[in-house]
Design a protein around this motif. Structure first.
Motif, PDB file in Angstrom:
ATOM      1  N   HIS A  52       0.760  -1.423  -0.089  1.00 21.65           N
ATOM      2  CA  HIS A  52       0.093  -0.094  -0.345  1.00 21.65           C
ATOM      3  C   HIS A  52       1.031   1.322  -0.130  1.00 21.65           C
ATOM      4  O   HIS A  52       0.278   2.043  -0.815  1.00 21.65           O
ATOM      5  CB  HIS A  52      -1.226   0.116   1.405  1.00 21.65           C
ATOM      6  N   ARG A  54       3.692   1.782  -0.676  1.00 24.72           N
ATOM      7  CA  ARG A  54       4.364   1.434  -2.658  1.00 24.72           C
ATOM      8  C   ARG A  54       3.528   1.864  -3.232  1.00 24.72           C
ATOM      9  O   ARG A  54       4.645   3.201  -3.980  1.00 24.72           O
ATOM     10  CB  ARG A  54       5.714   0.511  -2.882  1.00 24.72           C
ATOM     11  N   GLU A  55       2.469   1.731  -3.316  1.00 20.13           N
ATOM     12  CA  GLU A  55       1.742   2.586  -4.422  1.00 20.13           C
ATOM     13  C   GLU A  55       1.161   3.621  -3.500  1.00 20.13           C
ATOM     14  O   GLU A  55       0.985   4.595  -4.575  1.00 20.13           O
ATOM     15  CB  GLU A  55       0.037   1.497  -4.156  1.00 20.13           C
ATOM     16  N   ASN A  59       1.456   6.947  -6.857  1.00 22.64           N
ATOM     17  CA  ASN A  59       0.863   8.058  -7.184  1.00 22.64           C
ATOM     18  C   ASN A  59       1.048   8.869  -6.710  1.00 22.64           C
ATOM     19  O   ASN A  59       0.467   9.889  -7.935  1.00 22.64           O
ATOM     20  CB  ASN A  59      -0.775   7.257  -6.310  1.00 22.64           C
TER      21      ASN A  59
END
Length: 135
Positions: A52, A54-55, A59
């Motif tokens: 989560h 890393r995402e 983003n």
């Protein structure tokens, strides 16, 4: 436990939402530690938080590039540093099999870092994004 209401609120709501999701995951990991959960459950929760995070960073970095955020490189470098630290802590925890390593990182280090990062870098970034998107 981290109270979501204690996090600084910033000018770009999507970022606030992602921060709240991470706090929920941190609190879940703290509950697992407090209840003596199996290592497999703790490991899965840590992996989910890492994914989560890393995402979240990817983003946010994409958004910074889209709007031409001037301090992109500095902000990205801090994301990279934080992810590397997370990986190192997980490796040390697995090698030493000591839950206190994770407890200190999840319950002390990460909340302090998150508060500071949101109050400084994310606030400036969100203000810039909000300004660009308003035009």
């Amino acid at each position: 436990m981290i109270a979501i209401a204690e996090l600084p609120s910033i000018a770009f709501e999507e970022m606030n939402t992602v921060h709240a999701e991470e706090v929920e995951q941190l609190n879940h990991i703290e509950t697992l530690l407090d209840t003596g959960a199996q290592e497999t459950a703790l490991s899965a929760a840590l992996e989910a938080l890492f994914f989560h995070t890393r995402e979240h960073f990817a983003n946010e970095e994409q958004l910074m590039r889209e709007v031409g955020f001037p301090a992109y490189e500095m902000h990205k470098a801090e994301h990279d540093r934080a992810l590397n630290e997370f990986q190192l802590v997980m490796m040390e925890w697995r090698n030493r099999e000591d839950d206190e390593i994770i407890r200190n990182y999840i319950c002390v280090d990460t909340p302090l870092w998150l508060q500071q990062h949101i109050a400084t870098m994310d606030t400036v970034t969100a203000n810039f994004i909000a300004m660009i998107k308003a035009h």
